[in-house]
Design an enzyme around this catalytic site. Structure first.
Site, PDB file in Angstrom:
ATOM      1  N   ASP A   7      -3.439  10.032 -14.380  1.00 15.52           N
ATOM      2  CA  ASP A   7      -1.899  10.055 -13.358  1.00 15.52           C
ATOM      3  C   ASP A   7      -2.501  10.330 -11.467  1.00 15.52           C
ATOM      4  OD1 ASP A   7       0.590  10.067 -12.732  1.00 15.52           O
ATOM      5  OD2 ASP A   7       0.971  12.119 -13.297  1.00 15.52           O
ATOM      6  N   GLU A  67      -2.813   4.885 -13.647  1.00 16.94           N
ATOM      7  CA  GLU A  67      -1.337   4.656 -13.964  1.00 16.94           C
ATOM      8  C   GLU A  67      -1.247   3.930 -12.651  1.00 16.94           C
ATOM      9  OE1 GLU A  67       2.748   6.258 -15.715  1.00 16.94           O
ATOM     10  OE2 GLU A  67       2.556   7.321 -13.827  1.00 16.94           O
ATOM     11  N   ASP A 139       2.042  16.259 -15.981  1.00 20.04           N
ATOM     12  CA  ASP A 139       0.612  15.459 -15.244  1.00 20.04           C
ATOM     13  C   ASP A 139      -0.501  15.582 -16.243  1.00 20.04           C
ATOM     14  OD1 ASP A 139       2.168  14.811 -12.876  1.00 20.04           O
ATOM     15  OD2 ASP A 139       1.497  17.350 -12.816  1.00 20.04           O
TER      16      ASP A 139
END
Length: 161
Positions: A7, A67, A139
């Site tokens: 992420d 992502e 996260d």
């Protein structure tokens, strides 16, 4: 099959490493790469690159997943996160790994079953899927969710063959 999910972020980059065998997912490691706002941009990016490279060397993943960025307002934030993402993709490239990418909508759909799920729902499902009892940060949960998304996508493609 080992998958690393990322992420991306400049201040905080979440990571999650999972092992998947015969439909069972197991957490190997997760955490957050934190960089100090007092450090120069290039130092922060170097830290992210170095830590991601270390994770790749340690776990030797088959898949590396990040992502995709989604921003609709703050261009400066998007630019900074884009730079962190570049350092992450460079680490994958230097290790001869292809990077797979999923949108937040795809990740939520794969993990929760609903593309508009909130962070609390995503975190809950990640903990259920990986049998995590201890607390994890947002996260970390997002990074693990993107890894789970890829594993689910990969398994469904194999089932189609």
């Amino acid at each position: 099959m080992i998958t690393i999910g990322i992420d991306p972020g400049t201040a905080k980059t979440g990571y999650g490493v999972i092992s998947s065998n015969n439909g069972k997912n197991e957490l190997l490691e997760s955490g957050i790469i934190v960089t100090s706002k007092t450090r120069r941009s290039e130092e922060r990016l170097s830290t992210i690159y170095g830590r991601v490279s270390s994770l790749i060397n340690k776990f030797k993943p088959r898949y590396f997943v990040a992502e995709q960025l989604f921003f609709n307002t703050n261009a400066k934030t998007a630019l900074n996160v884009g730079q962190a993402r570049g350092a992450i993709l460079l680490a994958a490239s230097h290790s001869n790994l292809q990077c797979f990418e999923y949108t937040p909508l795809q990740v939520k759909q794969a993990v929760v079953g609903y593309g508009r799920a909130d962070k609390k729902q995503v975190k809950y499902m990640v903990k259920q899927i990986l049998s995590i009892e201890e607390k994890i940060k947002d996260d970390e949960a997002d990074a693990l969710a993107v890894a789970i998304c890829h594993v689910n996508s990969y398994n469904s493609k194999i089932a189609e063959v």
